[in-house]
Design a protein around this motif. Structure first.
Motif, mmCIF file in Angstrom:
data_model
loop_
_atom_site.group_PDB
_atom_site.id
_atom_site.type_symbol
_atom_site.label_atom_id
_atom_site.label_comp_id
_atom_site.label_asym_id
_atom_site.label_seq_id
_atom_site.Cartn_x
_atom_site.Cartn_y
_atom_site.Cartn_z
ATOM 1 N N VAL A 174 0.837 -1.197 0.000
ATOM 2 C CA VAL A 174 0.000 0.000 0.000
ATOM 3 C C VAL A 174 0.872 1.247 0.000
ATOM 4 O O VAL A 174 2.087 1.189 0.201
ATOM 5 C CB VAL A 174 -0.929 0.015 1.230
ATOM 6 C CG1 VAL A 174 -1.917 -1.130 1.175
ATOM 7 C CG2 VAL A 174 -0.111 -0.037 2.525
ATOM 8 N N SER A 175 0.232 2.378 -0.225
ATOM 9 C CA SER A 175 0.900 3.676 -0.130
ATOM 10 C C SER A 175 0.261 4.451 1.016
ATOM 11 O O SER A 175 -0.956 4.652 1.035
ATOM 12 C CB SER A 175 0.762 4.456 -1.437
ATOM 13 O OG SER A 175 1.365 5.734 -1.320
ATOM 14 N N VAL A 176 1.077 4.861 1.989
ATOM 15 C CA VAL A 176 0.606 5.635 3.139
ATOM 16 C C VAL A 176 1.462 6.885 3.248
ATOM 17 O O VAL A 176 2.695 6.799 3.297
ATOM 18 C CB VAL A 176 0.698 4.823 4.452
ATOM 19 C CG1 VAL A 176 0.269 5.673 5.643
ATOM 20 C CG2 VAL A 176 -0.155 3.565 4.361
ATOM 21 N N ALA A 177 0.819 8.034 3.243
ATOM 22 C CA ALA A 177 1.523 9.312 3.314
ATOM 23 C C ALA A 177 2.576 9.423 2.212
ATOM 24 O O ALA A 177 3.670 9.971 2.413
ATOM 25 C CB ALA A 177 2.170 9.512 4.687
ATOM 26 N N ARG A 179 4.308 7.008 0.879
ATOM 27 C CA ARG A 179 5.424 6.081 1.029
ATOM 28 C C ARG A 179 4.924 4.657 0.792
ATOM 29 O O ARG A 179 3.823 4.284 1.211
ATOM 30 C CB ARG A 179 6.035 6.209 2.428
ATOM 31 C CG ARG A 179 6.555 7.611 2.716
ATOM 32 C CD ARG A 179 7.021 7.724 4.158
ATOM 33 N NE ARG A 179 8.251 6.976 4.405
ATOM 34 C CZ ARG A 179 9.475 7.487 4.314
ATOM 35 N NH1 ARG A 179 9.636 8.756 3.946
ATOM 36 N NH2 ARG A 179 10.535 6.752 4.583
ATOM 37 N N ASP A 180 5.757 3.841 0.109
ATOM 38 C CA ASP A 180 5.414 2.445 -0.126
ATOM 39 C C ASP A 180 5.538 1.664 1.176
ATOM 40 O O ASP A 180 6.521 1.803 1.918
ATOM 41 C CB ASP A 180 6.340 1.839 -1.177
ATOM 42 C CG ASP A 180 6.083 2.415 -2.569
ATOM 43 O OD1 ASP A 180 4.920 2.777 -2.836
ATOM 44 O OD2 ASP A 180 7.033 2.494 -3.362
ATOM 45 N N ALA A 181 4.530 0.823 1.442
ATOM 46 C CA ALA A 181 4.509 0.098 2.712
ATOM 47 C C ALA A 181 3.988 -1.310 2.509
ATOM 48 O O ALA A 181 3.160 -1.580 1.629
ATOM 49 C CB ALA A 181 3.634 0.841 3.722
ATOM 50 N N TYR A 182 4.483 -2.237 3.336
ATOM 51 C CA TYR A 182 3.965 -3.595 3.379
ATOM 52 C C TYR A 182 2.714 -3.613 4.253
ATOM 53 O O TYR A 182 2.653 -2.943 5.279
ATOM 54 C CB TYR A 182 5.011 -4.551 3.970
ATOM 55 C CG TYR A 182 6.258 -4.685 3.137
ATOM 56 C CD1 TYR A 182 6.293 -5.517 2.021
ATOM 57 C CD2 TYR A 182 7.419 -3.985 3.471
ATOM 58 C CE1 TYR A 182 7.454 -5.633 1.258
ATOM 59 C CE2 TYR A 182 8.576 -4.099 2.719
ATOM 60 C CZ TYR A 182 8.586 -4.927 1.603
ATOM 61 O OH TYR A 182 9.725 -5.036 0.856
ATOM 62 N N ASP A 203 6.370 0.821 6.801
ATOM 63 C CA ASP A 203 7.160 1.567 5.825
ATOM 64 C C ASP A 203 8.290 0.699 5.284
ATOM 65 O O ASP A 203 9.089 0.151 6.050
ATOM 66 C CB ASP A 203 7.721 2.830 6.494
ATOM 67 C CG ASP A 203 8.495 3.710 5.521
ATOM 68 O OD1 ASP A 203 8.039 3.857 4.372
ATOM 69 O OD2 ASP A 203 9.554 4.234 5.901
ATOM 70 N N GLY A 204 8.353 0.563 3.959
ATOM 71 C CA GLY A 204 9.349 -0.301 3.348
ATOM 72 C C GLY A 204 10.773 0.193 3.508
ATOM 73 O O GLY A 204 11.709 -0.594 3.420
ATOM 74 N N LYS A 205 10.949 1.477 3.782
ATOM 75 C CA LYS A 205 12.289 2.043 3.922
ATOM 76 C C LYS A 205 12.776 2.007 5.369
ATOM 77 O O LYS A 205 13.905 1.580 5.645
ATOM 78 C CB LYS A 205 12.302 3.487 3.414
ATOM 79 C CG LYS A 205 13.637 4.200 3.584
ATOM 80 C CD LYS A 205 13.553 5.640 3.099
ATOM 81 C CE LYS A 205 14.873 6.383 3.346
ATOM 82 N NZ LYS A 205 14.774 7.814 2.941
#
Length: 347
Positions: A174-177, A179-182, A203-205
């Protein structure tokens, strides 16, 4: 314990045994398994970040009163409203000793600030300020209670209790704020719980939980969620942690003994008993734990309903039962399960 209904997510909830194979990530995220994502969260070393958090709640509870007749009622209503109502908050974090959460109310704000050894709580309505001084360099001392609004703190309540009562899967990334996220999904195996599943956007990062959504069993939309709408992993400016009481404000100085515990926490407290396991856990306090005066409190009467053996608060995610002899039982289970536990303990 007088305001046990304010606990939206019970500490007794457990989370997670890995049961699914690898899941594909988004185009900008590497493929990971659920176990990989859990390790990503555990290994996160991002100590500084800031952003805007939105919280929403649809628990099926009655609306809280806008005013209360007494100071205790007003304080209890404030706590419940902070935990249960919809809010927007700004969050700044720079390590464990610099934290600020600013809850934005209509034409007002509430701030909870830790800046080194200083703890500040401020309500612009009425210009109320509380201050306490913590032992120097005490990172274990408590941060302001309002940090429980952040997705990271909410997610921690689930991820700290890993056991086989829950399956963990990955949904579509998904995308949250921005940012790519699991999407880490926790699903209870027990049918007895009110919780259908918990979704945590990681957050993926950075590995920081960016959003937590809790959906009741059989529901299609979350009953409670909190997530970032803006997020930055850059270090906040030190100035945001500085606080000077506004002119005309009354400062209430709080005394904290060694260890950072409030003075009222040094007394003897009833010892809870725990029955069930995982998501179906029921926590009970013995007879007399709920003061007799609770029954006469208007807020208590508004939030609860009479049931066999006492009065109960019933929401889509958690139930609380206060028996006629003053026992308190709570869990993410139907009221009938609390009644059964109370009857079994009384035999």
């Amino acid at each position: 314990m007088r305001w046990a209904p304010a606990v939206v997510i019970p500490a007794a909830i457990a989370a997670a045994a890995i049961v699914t194979p690898l899941a594909a990530g988004a185009a900008d995220l590497p493929v990971k398994s659920p176990a990989d994502v859990l390790r990503l969260v555990a290994a996160s070393d991002t100590r500084s970040f800031s952003g805007t958090v939105e919280q929403s709640s649809e628990l099926g509870l009655p609306s809280l009163p806008s005013t209360s007749s007494g100071s205790q009622d007003a304080s209890a209503a404030d706590m419940l409203e902070l935990a249960l109502a919809d809010h927007t908050a700004k969050v700044w974090v720079d390590g464990p000793t610099q934290v600020r959460v600013q809850v934005l109310d209509r034409l007002a704000e509430r701030d909870a600030i830790r800046n080194g050894s200083d703890l500040w709580l401020y309500q612009s309505s009425g210009k109320k300020v509380s201050h306490a001084t913590l032992p120097a360099h005490d990172e274990a001392a408590p941060t302001p209670d309002a940090t429980s609004l952040t997705p990271s703190q909410l997610a921690k309540r689930f991820l700290d209790a890993v056991d086989p009562t829950t399956s963990v899967t990955l949904g579509d990334s998904v995308s949250v704020a921005g940012r790519d996220a699991y999407d880490l999904v926790l699903t209870p195996k027990a049918d007895e719980t009110l919780v259908g599943h918990v979704s945590i956007a990681v957050d993926g990062k950075t590995g920081i939980p960016l959003k937590v959504a809790i959906t009741a069993r059989g529901a299609s939309a979350p009953a409670f969620e909190a997530g970032f709408t803006q997020f930055s992993d850059q270090k906040p400016d030190d100035s945001v942690f500085s606080f000077t009481p506004p002119k005309g404000a009354t400062v209430d100085e709080q005394k904290l003994p060694t260890g950072g515990k409030p003075a009222h926490a040094t007394g003897t407290h009833p010892r809870p008993t725990v029955t069930g396991e995982g998501w179906a856990t029921v926590v009970a306090l013995p007879a007399g734990s709920a003061p007799a005066a609770v029954a006469d409190d208007p807020l208590f009467a508004q939030l609860t309903q009479p049931v066999d053996g006492g009065r109960a608060l019933s929401s889509s995610l958690i139930s609380v039962l206060i028996t006629s002899d003053g026992r308190v039982l709570a869990g993410s289970v139907p009221v009938s399960a609390l009644q059964a536990a109370a009857n079994a303990a009384g035999q």
